[in-house]
Enzyme design. Structure first.
Site, PDB file in Angstrom:
ATOM      1  N   ASP A  49      26.019  39.758  38.581  1.00 58.18           N
ATOM      2  CA  ASP A  49      25.660  40.330  37.281  1.00 58.18           C
ATOM      3  C   ASP A  49      26.915  40.334  36.399  1.00 58.18           C
ATOM      4  OD1 ASP A  49      24.166  41.741  35.353  1.00 58.18           O
ATOM      5  OD2 ASP A  49      24.572  43.670  36.269  1.00 58.18           O
ATOM      6  N   THR A  50      27.619  41.460  36.266  1.00 58.01           N
ATOM      7  CA  THR A  50      28.844  41.436  35.467  1.00 58.01           C
ATOM      8  C   THR A  50      29.940  40.630  36.160  1.00 58.01           C
ATOM      9  OG1 THR A  50      29.805  43.406  36.476  1.00 58.01           O
ATOM     10  CG2 THR A  50      28.360  43.756  34.573  1.00 58.01           C
ATOM     11  N   GLY A  51      29.832  40.480  37.483  1.00 57.47           N
ATOM     12  CA  GLY A  51      30.832  39.745  38.249  1.00 57.47           C
ATOM     13  C   GLY A  51      31.893  40.639  38.868  1.00 57.47           C
ATOM     14  N   ARG A  82      12.739  48.232  47.858  1.00 55.44           N
ATOM     15  CA  ARG A  82      13.427  47.189  48.629  1.00 55.44           C
ATOM     16  C   ARG A  82      12.454  46.385  49.487  1.00 55.44           C
ATOM     17  NH1 ARG A  82      18.979  47.887  48.086  1.00 55.44           N
ATOM     18  NH2 ARG A  82      19.760  50.021  48.041  1.00 55.44           N
TER      19      ARG A  82
END
Ligand code: 5GP
Ligand code: MG
Length: 198
Positions: free
Chosen positions: A119-121, A181
């Site tokens: 995602d953002t990393g 999940r």
């Protein structure tokens, strides 16, 4: 007598009332995971790697990792690290929290990190740097999903299942507040269900 087809996930669960859209069905995921496993097997065999150490990022990547491991036709060792970035919501906290570290010796080993979403990393760039300190022979990453448009820290995975747009997804191991999940597919969580509960 039931047949194995009666146990297909497609029949067991195709939707859930809290999910607004199914992005990838159980069958879509199974096909892509098999392809990733074949690519990993081929690439490490070409490197003459005698063994691959797979490090799964818990909890989100556990189901993906379980399926991927069975599609990798190499000798493997397996360990997990626990990282949490989203305590109870759908936006990552500023810094991922590393709640456990690897137990296996990674020095001189071919290591593959497996995570659910890039995602953002931040999570994977930090984990990658932390594992490099163990001096592995090689270190690569495999993610099921990549939200490229959300990147804040530059990071690319060697193996990616699917690119997805910026939406909050659940299922196939991925949660909202530890729920969903168990869904066998990946879907977008309805906005009115993205509220913190207990
Ligand atoms: P990053 O550090 O790249 O921002 O965060 C990656 C982690 O955030 C992933 O491993 C995953 O646990 C979580 N995450 C990012 N996007 C989503 C999403 O859409 N749904 C869920 N359930 N978790 C996400
Ligand atoms: Mg995660």
């Amino acid at each position: 007598m039931p047949t194995s087809a009666d146990y297909s996930f497609e029949i067991a669960a195709t939707a859930h009332s809290d999910v607004e859209e199914v992005l990838f069905s159980a069958a879509d995921i199974a096909m892509r995971v098999a392809q990733l496993g074949a690519a990993i097997t081929r690439d490490y065999a070409a490197l003459d790697a005698d063994e691959l150490t797979v490090v799964g990022v818990a909890n989100g990547a556990l189901i993906f990792t379980a399926d991927l491991l069975r599609r990798i036709n190499l000798r493997t060792r397996f360990d997990t690290v626990r990282v949490s970035s989203y305590l109870d919501g759908t936006s990552p906290s500023a810094a991922p929290q590393f709640r456990s570290t690897v137990h296996l010796n990674l020095a001189g080993r071919h290591v593959l990190i497996v995570d659910d979403i890039l995602d953002t990393g931040r999570t994977l760039s930090q984990l990658h740097s932390a594992l490099l300190e163990h001096r592995p022979a090689s270190l690569r990453t495999c993610v099921l999903l990549d939200k490229k448009s959300r990147r804040q820290t530059p990071f690319e995975a060697a193996y990616t299942g699917f690119d997805i747009p910026d939406a909050f997804v659940v299922g196939y191991g991925m949660d909202f507040a530890e729920r969903y999940r168990n869904l066998p597919f990946v879907g977008v969580l309805r906005a009115d269900r993205q509220v913190a509960g207990d």
